[in-house]
Scaffold this active site. Structure first.
Site, PDB file in Angstrom:
ATOM      1  N   PRO A   2       0.829  -1.201   0.000  1.00 45.41           N
ATOM      2  CA  PRO A   2       0.000   0.000   0.000  1.00 45.41           C
ATOM      3  C   PRO A   2       0.868   1.258   0.000  1.00 45.41           C
ATOM      4  O   PRO A   2       1.825   1.370   0.779  1.00 45.41           O
ATOM      5  CB  PRO A   2      -0.799  -0.127   1.300  1.00 45.41           C
ATOM      6  CG  PRO A   2      -0.860  -1.601   1.553  1.00 45.41           C
ATOM      7  CD  PRO A   2       0.470  -2.119   1.093  1.00 45.41           C
ATOM      8  N   GLU A   3       0.546   2.197  -0.891  1.00 46.03           N
ATOM      9  CA  GLU A   3       1.312   3.430  -1.005  1.00 46.03           C
ATOM     10  C   GLU A   3       0.438   4.614  -0.581  1.00 46.03           C
ATOM     11  O   GLU A   3      -0.570   4.428   0.094  1.00 46.03           O
ATOM     12  CB  GLU A   3       1.839   3.571  -2.436  1.00 46.03           C
ATOM     13  CG  GLU A   3       2.718   2.395  -2.852  1.00 46.03           C
ATOM     14  CD  GLU A   3       3.251   2.488  -4.270  1.00 46.03           C
ATOM     15  OE1 GLU A   3       3.391   3.623  -4.799  1.00 46.03           O
ATOM     16  OE2 GLU A   3       3.515   1.430  -4.874  1.00 46.03           O
ATOM     17  N   LYS A  62       3.211   6.629   3.905  1.00 47.97           N
ATOM     18  CA  LYS A  62       2.719   5.261   4.109  1.00 47.97           C
ATOM     19  C   LYS A  62       2.348   4.987   5.562  1.00 47.97           C
ATOM     20  O   LYS A  62       1.897   3.892   5.882  1.00 47.97           O
ATOM     21  CB  LYS A  62       3.785   4.259   3.643  1.00 47.97           C
ATOM     22  CG  LYS A  62       4.116   4.375   2.154  1.00 47.97           C
ATOM     23  CD  LYS A  62       5.201   3.377   1.757  1.00 47.97           C
ATOM     24  CE  LYS A  62       5.610   3.544   0.302  1.00 47.97           C
ATOM     25  NZ  LYS A  62       6.643   2.570  -0.100  1.00 47.97           N
ATOM     26  N   ARG A 135       1.771 -11.572   5.892  1.00 50.96           N
ATOM     27  CA  ARG A 135       3.231 -11.738   5.825  1.00 50.96           C
ATOM     28  C   ARG A 135       3.973 -11.134   7.017  1.00 50.96           C
ATOM     29  O   ARG A 135       5.177 -11.275   7.132  1.00 50.96           O
ATOM     30  CB  ARG A 135       3.761 -11.147   4.511  1.00 50.96           C
ATOM     31  CG  ARG A 135       3.244 -11.883   3.279  1.00 50.96           C
ATOM     32  CD  ARG A 135       3.847 -11.345   2.013  1.00 50.96           C
ATOM     33  NE  ARG A 135       5.291 -11.555   1.952  1.00 50.96           N
ATOM     34  CZ  ARG A 135       6.065 -11.129   0.942  1.00 50.96           C
ATOM     35  NH1 ARG A 135       5.520 -10.472  -0.057  1.00 50.96           N
ATOM     36  NH2 ARG A 135       7.351 -11.354   0.961  1.00 50.96           N
ATOM     37  N   LYS A 182      21.567  15.409  -4.222  1.00 56.65           N
ATOM     38  CA  LYS A 182      21.701  13.953  -4.345  1.00 56.65           C
ATOM     39  C   LYS A 182      22.381  13.587  -5.655  1.00 56.65           C
ATOM     40  O   LYS A 182      22.331  14.335  -6.634  1.00 56.65           O
ATOM     41  CB  LYS A 182      20.329  13.281  -4.276  1.00 56.65           C
ATOM     42  CG  LYS A 182      19.535  13.591  -3.010  1.00 56.65           C
ATOM     43  CD  LYS A 182      20.153  12.956  -1.798  1.00 56.65           C
ATOM     44  CE  LYS A 182      19.318  13.239  -0.553  1.00 56.65           C
ATOM     45  NZ  LYS A 182      19.881  12.596   0.644  1.00 56.65           N
ATOM     46  N   ASN A 201       6.489   1.960  -5.541  1.00 56.98           N
ATOM     47  CA  ASN A 201       6.922   1.514  -6.862  1.00 56.98           C
ATOM     48  C   ASN A 201       5.998   1.949  -7.994  1.00 56.98           C
ATOM     49  O   ASN A 201       6.430   2.559  -8.971  1.00 56.98           O
ATOM     50  CB  ASN A 201       7.082  -0.007  -6.863  1.00 56.98           C
ATOM     51  CG  ASN A 201       7.987  -0.470  -7.977  1.00 56.98           C
ATOM     52  OD1 ASN A 201       9.019   0.142  -8.238  1.00 56.98           O
ATOM     53  ND2 ASN A 201       7.612  -1.529  -8.669  1.00 56.98           N
TER      54      ASN A 201
END
Length: 433
Positions: A2-3, A62, A135, A182, A201
């Site tokens: 889940p995002e 999240k 999980r 970065k 993702n």
């Protein structure tokens, strides 16, 4: 996993069904992963929430939390497969295919499988909810602080801003500074929750596709124009997905999301309706869906970047050998030397053992037990700790060693006794002097 949009969906249902309600019953399983790895337990969670009233709910990327009428407040992360089910309404973001719904209804049980806690409200109509995770990568912790301080303590304070909740913070200038500081592939930068919260993702791939940007291109090589477009894509994709509460059936048809799920499936499409091919590569440790015809590289990526920095000498350099490998080689060399000396090999002038070719070493090893006293006159043959007579000659004696064995002594003595006087051993054969 889940995002940002999927978490926004569950926060919506918490506000709809649970905010303003008192919890009459809370039962928590004592899971050492889900609770234990973040410093709490099922028993503590159960005790902390029972009888309390839910007054609000919030989100940062999240993570999401429930604000109680007094501390502590539960903070949750779904991990890979976590979810919050509400008995009276289907909250899940994945839409089942036709025929699956009826089958699921028949098998539905309460509390559902893999529950980590389930609760019920005191008020009518009674609401029941359950947190599930098959999980066990989800995390549930208790924050003992004031409600307005939740985002100022760990783990939320270490995470970057949420592009929807903190829209005013995620500006073009903020993103420009981040990209310049970065030096990593741009998608990897977006996936790092310390930079920006909530992008996972599929959302990352959708942003890259909408911005027409290759996910492997390094962030510090992007132009100001590209970063401005990236900023627009971040807000559009995240905002639209959250507004639609992660209902993928309502996502625009021109989104990559609608066509990206063909990898590894035999008859699934692997291209856009317009014909552009979808390829897959790994960026930031995750499989990325890319449309090369749309997402073109405009700057160096990974290998090209390292070569550019080294003046093009990267290919000419010899690969570095790790300390572990060097240690193993040294150890191997030392062990070889030990073996050589231990096998009775000769030494040079400096006293360092000379390494014997493998074939020769094997031959010596073969005859070691039989002919341990090669090229030594039989009359001088000795056995450790034993006296041996050779054809009536004077006995030869040598101090006993710890490893000497009577059986071996007898064997050598027997061999020595059959040799004629004046004979000499040479290379395992007998010859007259």
């Amino acid at each position: 996993m889940p995002e940002i949009a999927e978490v926004a969906r569950i926060v919506h249902y918490i506000r709809k069904h649970l905010v303003g309600k008192t919890l009459s019953k809370v039962i928590a399983a004592d899971d050492a992963n889900v609770y234990g790895k973040v410093g709490t337990s099922g028993a503590e969670f159960q005790k902390a929430l029972t009888g309390k009233k839910i007054v609000a709910a919030g989100q940062q990327g999240k993570y999401f939390w429930i604000v109680m009428d007094k501390p502590p407040h539960p903070l949750m992360h779904f991990g890979m497969t976590g979810w919050l089910k509400i008995k009276s309404e289907d909250t899940y973001y994945y839409r089942k295919k036709e025929g699956e719904e009826a089958e699921e209804e028949e098998e539905e049980e309460w509390p559902p499988r893999f529950w980590k806690f389930h609760l019920a409200t005191k008020e009518e109509p009674r609401v029941e909810a359950a947190f599930v995770d098959s999980r066990r990568f989800a995390r549930i912790r208790l924050l003992d602080c004031k409600a307005d301080e939740i985002r100022r303590i760990s783990p939320l304070k270490e995470n970057g801003p949420d592009p929807v909740v903190d829209k005013d913070l995620v500006t073009v200038d903020w993103l420009l500074d981040l990209c310049r500081r970065k030096k990593i592939p741009i998608k990897a930068l977006l996936l790092d929750q310390a930079n920006i919260s909530g992008i996972g993702n599929w959302v990352g791939d959708e942003i890259m596709f909408h911005a027409k940007m290759h996910p492997e291109q390094y962030s510090n090589t992007l132009s100001e124009e590209q970063i401005t477009q990236l900023h627009e894509s971040i807000h559009y994709i995240c905002g639209k997905a959250v507004d639609l509460l992660a209902d993928s059936d309502r996502y625009p048809e021109n989104w990559l999301f609608k066509h990206r799920w063909g990898k590894g499936k035999k008859d699934a499409p692997k291209s856009l309706p317009s014909g552009e091919k979808i390829t897959f590569l790994t960026v930031g440790g995750r499989t990325s869906a890319v449309v090369p015809a749309v997402q073109k590289k405009t700057g160096p990526v990974a290998k090209e970047m390292s070569e550019a920095e080294s003046g093009g000498e990267a290919q000419d350099r010899k690969p570095k050998i790790s300390a572990a490998k060097v240690g193993n080689k040294r150890k191997s060399k030392d062990e070889d030397q030990k073996d050589v000396v231990g096998d009775g090999e000769t030494t040079g002038v400096s006293g360092v053992a000379k390494k014997t070719p493998p074939a020769k070493r094997q031959r010596k090893s073969k005859f070691k037990e039989e002919l341990s006293e090669e090229d030594v006159p039989v009359a001088d043959a000795t056995v450790k700790g034993k006296k041996v007579k050779v054809d009536g000659r004077q006995e030869a004696t040598e101090p006993a060693g710890k490893e000497a064995k009577a059986g071996k002594a007898k064997k050598i003595a027997a061999k020595a006794s059959v040799v004629a006087p004046g004979a000499k051993r040479r290379s395992g054969r007998l010859s007259r002097v």
